[in-house]
Design an enzyme around this catalytic site. Structure first.
Site, PDB file in Angstrom:
ATOM      1  CG  ASP A 116      -0.310  -0.131   2.544  1.00 20.78           C
ATOM      2  OD1 ASP A 116       0.873   0.238   2.671  1.00 20.78           O
ATOM      3  OD2 ASP A 116      -0.982  -0.604   3.485  1.00 20.78           O
ATOM      4  CG  HIS A 173       3.862 -10.139  -0.180  1.00 19.46           C
ATOM      5  ND1 HIS A 173       3.095 -10.423   0.924  1.00 19.46           N
ATOM      6  CD2 HIS A 173       4.773 -11.158  -0.263  1.00 19.46           C
ATOM      7  CE1 HIS A 173       3.518 -11.555   1.493  1.00 19.46           C
ATOM      8  NE2 HIS A 173       4.539 -12.006   0.799  1.00 19.46           N
ATOM      9  CB  ALA A 177       0.320  -1.042  14.845  1.00 15.86           C
TER      10      ALA A 177
END
Ligand code: OAD
Length: 248
Positions: free
Chosen positions: A103, A118, A231
């Site tokens: 992203d 990825h 997070a």
């Protein structure tokens, strides 16, 4: 929040930090995870979407799905978790982000050394001649874009099931893991191989392993310290702790 004394000591002495991140770090930016209650793979079949044969069989459907994800990602902003990770760069000799995410939010938050295991949804390439295209440069008015050089179909530069990871990115991530003092494993179920070998390598090479996740995972038993929480809340608190240490 009180952190474990052993962790504070590790933070005090550490020079090299690795963050191994997954979809969970982007949840607070509004991007869904893959597994768990609201996970993407609960509602959609990866074999129909994240797979090269599926793309050849039904390129329009696969392209449309990635276009939809691009839209969500474009509208998303880095959250306090991504921003705290970028700020770590001010306090340590080396900060490396090894991410499974596509992203781009670590980069947008200001992290400099990023290895994307990825791929990246902003990049695309022709399946026939390999020419690269950035997403904004593509003409998507007539469905799946075609290569300007050879007319081949253009696919997103993301790793699909059954495909190899980009070797350079993986090797560089592995190298950083081998020499890290602390490896943070953030927002990942840590079940996808070979990506998970990165924090495993860090641990085997002597790094202190810290997991940050809202839940325990299969990986928790390897962690020296598991911090349960979001997070976007925990990472800024760790950064505050670092600032206190540095002030002495
Ligand atoms: P998963 O969906 O498997 O796991 C997301 C993790 O994030 C879970 O362990 C959640 O508990 C945790 N989580 C959720 N919200 C959180 C928050 N706010 N703060 C911290 N943790 C949170 O996603 P990944 O582990 O990234 O691969 O999945 C790995 C790979 O599987 C992906 O890169 C993708 C997928 O198939 C490819 O597409 C190649």
């Amino acid at each position: 929040m009180e952190f474990k004394q052993e962790f504070i000591e590790k933070l005090t002495n550490a020079k090299r930090i690795v963050f191994f991140t997954g979809a969970g770090i982007s949840v607070e930016s509004g991007i869904s995870t893959f597994r768990g209650k609201d996970g993407i793979w609960n509602k959609l079949k990866p074999e129909e979407l994240a797979n090269f044969n599926a793309f050849l069989k039904n390129p329009d459907m696969v392209w449309e799905w990635y276009q939809h994800r691009r839209q969500i990602i474009h509208e998303a902003k880095p959250n306090p978790g991504h921003i705290a990770i970028a700020e770590f760069q001010n306090y340590f000799e080396d900060v490396t982000v090894v991410t499974q995410n596509i992203d781009n939010l670590h980069r947008r938050a200001g992290s400099k050394k990023i290895f994307e295991l990825h791929g990246n949804i902003e990049r695309n390439y022709c399946i026939d001649c390999g020419t690269f295209y950035n997403s904004p440069d593509l003409d998507i008015s007539k469905g799946v874009p075609k290569c300007k050089n050879c007319g081949g179909l253009i696919r997103p530069d993301v790793v699909w099931f059954g495909e190899m990871l980009p070797q350079d990115e993986y090797n560089s991530g592995e190298k950083a893991a081998e020499s890290s003092d602390i490896c943070f494993v953030v927002g990942t179920s840590a079940v996808v191989y070979p990506a998970v070998y990165i924090p495993m390598t860090a641990k085997q090479s002597g790094a202190y392993l810290v997991e940050i996740n809202i839940d325990t995972t299969e990986f928790s038993r390897y962690a020296d310290y598991s911090i349960l929480g979001e997070a976007g809340k925990i990472l800024p608190l760790i950064l505050e702790e670092i600032k206190k240490i540095r002030k002495g």
